[in-house]
Design an enzyme around this catalytic site. Structure first.
Site, mmCIF file in Angstrom:
data_model
loop_
_atom_site.group_PDB
_atom_site.id
_atom_site.type_symbol
_atom_site.label_atom_id
_atom_site.label_comp_id
_atom_site.label_asym_id
_atom_site.label_seq_id
_atom_site.Cartn_x
_atom_site.Cartn_y
_atom_site.Cartn_z
ATOM 1 N N HIS A 154 32.002 58.587 44.851
ATOM 2 C CA HIS A 154 32.632 57.429 44.216
ATOM 3 C C HIS A 154 31.799 57.024 43.018
ATOM 4 O O HIS A 154 30.579 57.110 43.054
ATOM 5 C CB HIS A 154 32.733 56.263 45.206
ATOM 6 C CG HIS A 154 33.720 55.222 44.817
ATOM 7 N ND1 HIS A 154 33.419 54.208 43.947
ATOM 8 C CD2 HIS A 154 35.020 55.055 45.160
ATOM 9 C CE1 HIS A 154 34.492 53.457 43.782
ATOM 10 N NE2 HIS A 154 35.484 53.945 44.498
ATOM 11 N N ASP A 158 39.804 57.229 50.583
ATOM 12 C CA ASP A 158 40.890 58.203 50.702
ATOM 13 C C ASP A 158 40.656 59.241 51.789
ATOM 14 O O ASP A 158 41.544 60.022 52.104
ATOM 15 C CB ASP A 158 41.106 58.915 49.355
ATOM 16 C CG ASP A 158 41.619 57.950 48.315
ATOM 17 O OD1 ASP A 158 42.499 57.144 48.655
ATOM 18 O OD2 ASP A 158 41.135 57.988 47.172
HETATM 19 N N1 CMC Z 1 32.400 67.231 45.989
HETATM 20 C C1 CMC Z 1 31.379 67.977 45.507
HETATM 21 N N2 CMC Z 1 30.522 67.556 44.556
HETATM 22 C C2 CMC Z 1 30.700 66.330 44.072
HETATM 23 C C3 CMC Z 1 31.746 65.485 44.508
HETATM 24 C C4 CMC Z 1 32.606 65.977 45.503
HETATM 25 N N3 CMC Z 1 33.615 65.221 45.972
HETATM 26 N N4 CMC Z 1 31.701 64.305 43.840
HETATM 27 C C5 CMC Z 1 30.665 64.400 42.993
HETATM 28 N N5 CMC Z 1 30.056 65.621 43.135
HETATM 29 C C6 CMC Z 1 28.862 66.077 42.437
HETATM 30 C C7 CMC Z 1 29.139 66.317 40.978
HETATM 31 O O1 CMC Z 1 29.570 67.656 40.791
HETATM 32 C C8 CMC Z 1 27.799 66.047 40.369
HETATM 33 O O2 CMC Z 1 26.970 67.191 40.652
HETATM 34 P P1 CMC Z 1 25.808 67.643 39.610
HETATM 35 O O3 CMC Z 1 24.881 66.463 39.516
HETATM 36 O O4 CMC Z 1 25.215 68.844 40.232
HETATM 37 O O5 CMC Z 1 26.520 67.927 38.320
HETATM 38 C C9 CMC Z 1 27.244 64.901 41.201
HETATM 39 O O6 CMC Z 1 27.914 65.024 42.465
HETATM 40 C C10 CMC Z 1 27.404 63.504 40.653
HETATM 41 O O7 CMC Z 1 28.770 63.220 40.434
HETATM 42 P P2 CMC Z 1 29.162 61.698 40.101
HETATM 43 O O8 CMC Z 1 28.379 61.266 38.908
HETATM 44 O O9 CMC Z 1 29.086 60.880 41.337
HETATM 45 O O10 CMC Z 1 30.647 61.810 39.719
HETATM 46 P P3 CMC Z 1 31.598 60.688 39.069
HETATM 47 O O11 CMC Z 1 31.081 59.329 39.288
HETATM 48 O O12 CMC Z 1 31.907 61.093 37.695
HETATM 49 O O13 CMC Z 1 32.906 60.929 39.930
HETATM 50 C C11 CMC Z 1 34.472 60.870 41.661
HETATM 51 C C12 CMC Z 1 33.283 60.160 41.013
HETATM 52 C C13 CMC Z 1 35.100 59.940 42.732
HETATM 53 C C14 CMC Z 1 35.565 61.168 40.608
HETATM 54 C C15 CMC Z 1 33.968 62.171 42.306
HETATM 55 O O14 CMC Z 1 32.989 61.887 43.297
HETATM 56 C C16 CMC Z 1 35.091 63.015 42.867
HETATM 57 O O15 CMC Z 1 35.708 63.790 42.157
HETATM 58 N N6 CMC Z 1 35.408 62.878 44.211
HETATM 59 C C17 CMC Z 1 36.523 63.547 44.783
HETATM 60 C C18 CMC Z 1 37.838 62.832 44.386
HETATM 61 C C19 CMC Z 1 38.045 61.550 45.178
HETATM 62 O O16 CMC Z 1 37.859 61.503 46.378
HETATM 63 N N7 CMC Z 1 38.464 60.480 44.460
HETATM 64 C C20 CMC Z 1 38.750 59.196 45.098
HETATM 65 C C21 CMC Z 1 37.878 58.086 44.613
HETATM 66 S S1 CMC Z 1 38.099 56.583 45.582
HETATM 67 C C22 CMC Z 1 39.663 55.969 45.136
HETATM 68 C C23 CMC Z 1 39.728 55.313 43.778
HETATM 69 O O17 CMC Z 1 38.788 54.631 43.351
HETATM 70 O O18 CMC Z 1 40.767 55.433 43.106
#
Ligand code: CMC
Length: 435
Positions: free
Chosen positions: A309, A366
């Site tokens: 998240h 989710d």
């Molecule tokens: N699975 C694997 N790796 C992950 C995931 C995941 N679900 N989420 C983040 N990472 C990794 C990412 O690749 C990065 O790795 P590295 O540092 O090696 O490059 C690291 O963790 C940090 O990512 P982040 O900065 O936390 O990512 P973000 O803040 O840009 O994205 C997110 C947040 C929710 C889009 C992402 O965690 C994700 O894609 N999760 C899966 C989709 C999901 O469940 N979305 C629902 C969110 S809650 C409902 C809402 O708010 O609408």
């Protein structure tokens, strides 16, 4: 001493006040920075930008805390229901007995949609995306209730209670009608005596000869699911509401545009992606361990959906609550869902795995919501619509904050222009070389 921040650019020092929130969050008030220095701040994705001051919800992502109007989400989930939390989020206080009754009655009185809106449904293809229908229908409310949709915030606020009841009630009816239409089923009218969630289940699943009946745990799980979505600070769709409202637009187009923002898979659409992921794991015969390895390496663009998240660096408190209700519901209705077993395996494996631990990736809201909706019989295509019903109180409350702010300005961010420079010479079409 009053707190302040100093910014030094090109040898010149500028001083700005620090604003402190009631829970200790600090921000530098740089509203005059461009006027003072000629510089703007750059923050694509707004990860470090406070776009407003708000009294509605508080999140502490490091500690996994979510509160609405000061009440802990765990307390609300345990002791309240969706309509009471909606009232709290929208009006700022828990309702008294008579306030709750008036609010519920107004919602009941608005459960039908205008007959001519049926023609709008008739004009939509059966396989239309439910989120497209929902957004269009919510926007069209401005055609039927023009007196509450004048785009004069002062006037619209005077009729706020009516607009709230219309929006809260009709989003539910429109959602159920969308489901019925896409399945070729006759519309089922709302029933006066039923409560909010029970009436929704009735409009979804009853038929003219057979009333839908369910275990009490079904309504409780759905109530909890909706109330856990009621508000979540300045997320993408809520920021959209505030952006639209800041132009003076009334409640209906403001929430209709929020539905569009919610539609995408990085926001509300993630609840569908979790079930698709669990189904593909089940179909491949994996117990989840291979998928964890793929998500860690990013193989085939895989991510563990329902994990991670932008704000929470700890357990999303909503996921903990939903996980509990998921177990209760499946036990009560006697469903043994293989996807829940896979989800539990994934969660246990990820919580022990260095990759997820180091990155502070935990289950989000989710992760379990889809399993609950599946168990109730809500199809995948309607998952994001359910999120929209749940988030409606938060959108309404945020619209009201913007509309009530006499000193508010239209939302208008700046940009760093990176396009062609210097005036380019205009060529007549005949003189333009073919590419
Ligand atoms: N699975 C694997 N790796 C992950 C995931 C995941 N679900 N989420 C983040 N990472 C990794 C990412 O690749 C990065 O790795 P590295 O540092 O090696 O490059 C690291 O963790 C940090 O990512 P982040 O900065 O936390 O990512 P973000 O803040 O840009 O994205 C997110 C947040 C929710 C889009 C992402 O965690 C994700 O894609 N999760 C899966 C989709 C999901 O469940 N979305 C629902 C969110 S809650 C409902 C809402 O708010 O609408």
């Amino acid at each position: 001493m009053a707190k302040e921040a100093k910014i030094i650019i090109e040898g010149k020092e500028y001083t700005y006040p620090v604003i402190e929130g009631t829970e200790g969050e600090k921000a530098i008030d740089i509203r005059t920075f461009r006027k003072d220095s000629g510089y703007i701040t750059y923050d694509e994705g707004y990860g470090n930008t406070g776009s407003c001051q708000s009294e509605i919800s508080f999140i502490n992502g490091e500690e996994g805390i979510l509160r609405h109007r000061g009440y802990a989400i765990e307390d609300l989930a345990e002791n309240s229901d969706f309509i009471e939390v909606a009232y709290l989020v929208i009006y700022g206080e828990l309702p008294t007995v008579s306030e709750r009754e008036t609010f519920s009655q107004k919602i009941r009185n608005n459960a039908m949609i205008h007959m001519s809106m049926n023609h709008l449904f008739e004009g939509v293809p059966n396989d239309a995306p439910p989120m497209a229908i929902l957004s269009s229908m919510l926007n069209s409310l401005g055609c039927y209730y023009k007196e509450y949709a004048t785009n004069n915030p002062q006037h619209d606020l005077e009729h706020f209670d009516d607009a709230v009841a219309i929006t809260m009630s009709k989003v539910r009816t429109i959602a159920a009608m969308t489901y019925r239409m896409s399945n070729g089923l006759p519309f089922i009218y709302p029933k006066m005596g039923l409560r909010y969630v029970e009436n929704f289940l009735h409009m979804m699943f009853s038929n003219p000869y057979n009333e839908y009946s369910h275990e009490p745990e079904v309504a409780k799980a759905l109530n909890v699911l909706l109330l856990l979505h009621a508000d979540h600070e300045q997320n993408c769709s809520t920021s959209t509401v505030r952006m639209v409202a800041s132009s003076g637009a009334n409640l209906f187009p403001s929430v209709a545009s929020a539905v569009c923002a919610l539609w995408g898979p990085l926001h509300g659409g993630a609840n569908m992606a979790v079930i698709q992921m669990l189904e593909s794991i089940a179909a491949s015969g994996d117990d989840g361990s291979q998928f964890i390895e793929d998500a860690k390496s990013g193989r085939h663009g895989k991510r563990l959906m329902g994990f991670g998240h932008r704000v929470y660096r700890n357990y999303d408190p909503r996921a903990k609550i939903l996980g509990k209700y998921c177990d209760k519901l499946l036990e009560a209705i006697g469903i043994d869902d293989q996807l829940l077993t896979i989800a539990r395996n994934l969660e246990q494996a990820a919580l022990k795995d260095d990759y997820f631990v180091e990155r502070k990736l935990y289950p989000n809201v989710d992760f379990y919501s889809g399993i609950i909706m599946r168990a109730i019989g809500i199809p995948l295509s309607m998952f994001t619509v359910m999120f929209a019903i749940g988030r409606m109180p938060g959108w309404i409350a945020n619209w009201r904050e913007v509309a009530s702010n006499d000193k508010g300005r239209i939302y208008r961010p700046r940009q760093i222009y990176q396009g062609p420079t210097a005036p380019r010479k205009f060529l007549q079409m005949a003189d333009r070389p073919e590419k």
